[in-house]
Design a protein around this motif. Sequence first.
Motif, PDB file in Angstrom:
ATOM      1  N   PHE A   4      -0.306   1.881  10.090  1.00 34.71           N
ATOM      2  CA  PHE A   4       1.072   1.890   9.601  1.00 34.71           C
ATOM      3  C   PHE A   4       1.617   3.307   9.727  1.00 34.71           C
ATOM      4  CE2 PHE A   4      -1.586   2.905   6.018  1.00 34.71           C
ATOM      5  CZ  PHE A   4      -0.866   3.776   5.227  1.00 34.71           C
ATOM      6  N   ALA A   5       2.922   3.428   9.607  1.00 38.58           N
ATOM      7  CA  ALA A   5       3.581   4.729   9.759  1.00 38.58           C
ATOM      8  C   ALA A   5       4.032   5.236   8.392  1.00 38.58           C
ATOM      9  CB  ALA A   5       4.770   4.605  10.695  1.00 38.58           C
ATOM     10  N   VAL A   6       3.940   6.546   8.228  1.00 34.26           N
ATOM     11  CA  VAL A   6       4.337   7.209   6.989  1.00 34.26           C
ATOM     12  C   VAL A   6       5.334   8.310   7.351  1.00 34.26           C
ATOM     13  CG1 VAL A   6       3.531   8.668   5.082  1.00 34.26           C
ATOM     14  CG2 VAL A   6       2.118   6.784   5.871  1.00 34.26           C
ATOM     15  N   ASN A   7       6.363   8.432   6.534  1.00 39.60           N
ATOM     16  CA  ASN A   7       7.315   9.525   6.703  1.00 39.60           C
ATOM     17  C   ASN A   7       6.677  10.783   6.110  1.00 39.60           C
ATOM     18  OD1 ASN A   7       9.385  11.395   6.477  1.00 39.60           O
ATOM     19  ND2 ASN A   7      10.896   9.895   5.819  1.00 39.60           N
ATOM     20  N   PRO A   8       6.381  11.801   6.930  1.00 43.80           N
ATOM     21  CA  PRO A   8       5.692  12.987   6.399  1.00 43.80           C
ATOM     22  C   PRO A   8       6.517  13.755   5.373  1.00 43.80           C
ATOM     23  CG  PRO A   8       6.348  13.348   8.672  1.00 43.80           C
ATOM     24  CD  PRO A   8       6.637  11.915   8.359  1.00 43.80           C
ATOM     25  N   ASP A   9       7.841  13.541   5.356  1.00 44.04           N
ATOM     26  CA  ASP A   9       8.677  14.209   4.359  1.00 44.04           C
ATOM     27  C   ASP A   9       8.455  13.636   2.958  1.00 44.04           C
ATOM     28  OD1 ASP A   9       9.801  15.864   6.280  1.00 44.04           O
ATOM     29  OD2 ASP A   9      11.400  14.424   6.723  1.00 44.04           O
ATOM     30  N   LEU A  10       7.844  12.459   2.872  1.00 39.83           N
ATOM     31  CA  LEU A  10       7.597  11.832   1.579  1.00 39.83           C
ATOM     32  C   LEU A  10       6.182  12.072   1.060  1.00 39.83           C
ATOM     33  CD1 LEU A  10       9.434   8.423   2.100  1.00 39.83           C
ATOM     34  CD2 LEU A  10      10.294  10.534   1.058  1.00 39.83           C
ATOM     35  N   VAL A  11       5.363  12.799   1.826  1.00 37.80           N
ATOM     36  CA  VAL A  11       3.982  13.076   1.410  1.00 37.80           C
ATOM     37  C   VAL A  11       3.995  14.226   0.406  1.00 37.80           C
ATOM     38  CG1 VAL A  11       1.705  13.863   2.171  1.00 37.80           C
ATOM     39  CG2 VAL A  11       2.997  12.218   3.556  1.00 37.80           C
ATOM     40  N   GLN A  12       3.463  13.941  -0.778  1.00 36.91           N
ATOM     41  CA  GLN A  12       3.350  14.988  -1.798  1.00 36.91           C
ATOM     42  C   GLN A  12       2.067  15.778  -1.612  1.00 36.91           C
ATOM     43  OE1 GLN A  12       2.813  13.650  -5.834  1.00 36.91           O
ATOM     44  NE2 GLN A  12       3.817  15.480  -6.641  1.00 36.91           N
ATOM     45  N   ARG A  13       0.967  15.038  -1.357  1.00 34.00           N
ATOM     46  CA  ARG A  13      -0.303  15.728  -1.146  1.00 34.00           C
ATOM     47  C   ARG A  13      -1.266  14.821  -0.389  1.00 34.00           C
ATOM     48  NH1 ARG A  13      -0.437  14.830  -6.636  1.00 34.00           N
ATOM     49  NH2 ARG A  13      -1.901  13.226  -7.276  1.00 34.00           N
ATOM     50  N   VAL A  14      -2.269  15.462   0.203  1.00 34.38           N
ATOM     51  CA  VAL A  14      -3.367  14.772   0.874  1.00 34.38           C
ATOM     52  C   VAL A  14      -4.643  15.382   0.317  1.00 34.38           C
ATOM     53  CG1 VAL A  14      -4.498  14.299   3.074  1.00 34.38           C
ATOM     54  CG2 VAL A  14      -2.003  14.428   2.967  1.00 34.38           C
ATOM     55  N   GLU A  15      -5.562  14.518  -0.104  1.00 36.04           N
ATOM     56  CA  GLU A  15      -6.815  15.026  -0.664  1.00 36.04           C
ATOM     57  C   GLU A  15      -7.990  14.207  -0.149  1.00 36.04           C
ATOM     58  OE1 GLU A  15      -6.857  14.416  -5.014  1.00 36.04           O
ATOM     59  OE2 GLU A  15      -5.076  13.202  -4.682  1.00 36.04           O
ATOM     60  N   THR A  16      -9.158  14.802  -0.195  1.00 39.13           N
ATOM     61  CA  THR A  16     -10.381  14.105   0.200  1.00 39.13           C
ATOM     62  C   THR A  16     -11.247  13.951  -1.033  1.00 39.13           C
ATOM     63  OG1 THR A  16     -11.341  16.224   0.862  1.00 39.13           O
ATOM     64  CG2 THR A  16     -10.331  14.911   2.577  1.00 39.13           C
ATOM     65  N   THR A  17     -11.702  12.697  -1.263  1.00 38.49           N
ATOM     66  CA  THR A  17     -12.403  12.423  -2.528  1.00 38.49           C
ATOM     67  C   THR A  17     -13.645  11.547  -2.425  1.00 38.49           C
ATOM     68  OG1 THR A  17     -11.032  10.496  -2.952  1.00 38.49           O
ATOM     69  CG2 THR A  17     -10.250  12.580  -3.846  1.00 38.49           C
ATOM     70  N   PRO A  18     -14.451  11.351  -1.473  1.00 40.87           N
ATOM     71  CA  PRO A  18     -14.518  11.859  -0.107  1.00 40.87           C
ATOM     72  C   PRO A  18     -13.584  11.137   0.854  1.00 40.87           C
ATOM     73  CG  PRO A  18     -16.367  10.412  -0.438  1.00 40.87           C
ATOM     74  CD  PRO A  18     -15.616  10.493  -1.749  1.00 40.87           C
ATOM     75  N   ASP A  19     -13.042   9.937   0.476  1.00 47.29           N
ATOM     76  CA  ASP A  19     -12.059   9.301   1.354  1.00 47.29           C
ATOM     77  C   ASP A  19     -10.782  10.138   1.359  1.00 47.29           C
ATOM     78  OD1 ASP A  19     -13.676   7.075   1.939  1.00 47.29           O
ATOM     79  OD2 ASP A  19     -13.045   6.060   0.100  1.00 47.29           O
ATOM     80  N   THR A  20     -10.019  10.025   2.427  1.00 46.79           N
ATOM     81  CA  THR A  20      -8.753  10.753   2.510  1.00 46.79           C
ATOM     82  C   THR A  20      -7.682   9.919   1.828  1.00 46.79           C
ATOM     83  OG1 THR A  20      -9.459  11.678   4.626  1.00 46.79           O
ATOM     84  CG2 THR A  20      -7.134  11.883   4.059  1.00 46.79           C
ATOM     85  N   VAL A  21      -7.018  10.518   0.841  1.00 43.77           N
ATOM     86  CA  VAL A  21      -5.985   9.831   0.064  1.00 43.77           C
ATOM     87  C   VAL A  21      -4.656  10.546   0.283  1.00 43.77           C
ATOM     88  CG1 VAL A  21      -5.237   9.113  -2.237  1.00 43.77           C
ATOM     89  CG2 VAL A  21      -7.682   9.164  -1.679  1.00 43.77           C
TER      90      VAL A  21
END
Length: 89
Positions: A12-29
């Motif tokens: 699926f596609a995500v608008n990068p302007d709407l991303v607040q954060r990306v974290e690894t926990t170990p999966d990428t969230v």
Amino acid sequence: MIVVTRLHGGRFAVNPDLVQRVETTPDTVITLVDGTKYIVSETLEELVDAMTDARARVIARAQAMTDEEPAPAGRQTLSVVPSSPQEAR
């Protein structure tokens, strides 16, 4: 937009302007500004690169638009409208 892959393989596609954060926990969230969370198979580094590339494409397209021929007669171009009377001066 950036295209990402869910852990089960759906894309699926995500608008990068709407991303607040990306974290690894170990999966990428991916957490969006509205609190929506997506777990994806891409790494943190891949997402950062994809978001950077997406923004660079937007800037490159905007630059290309300014380098093009003037708008045909009868077609108005976009312009900045001042938000206050002081800015108009």
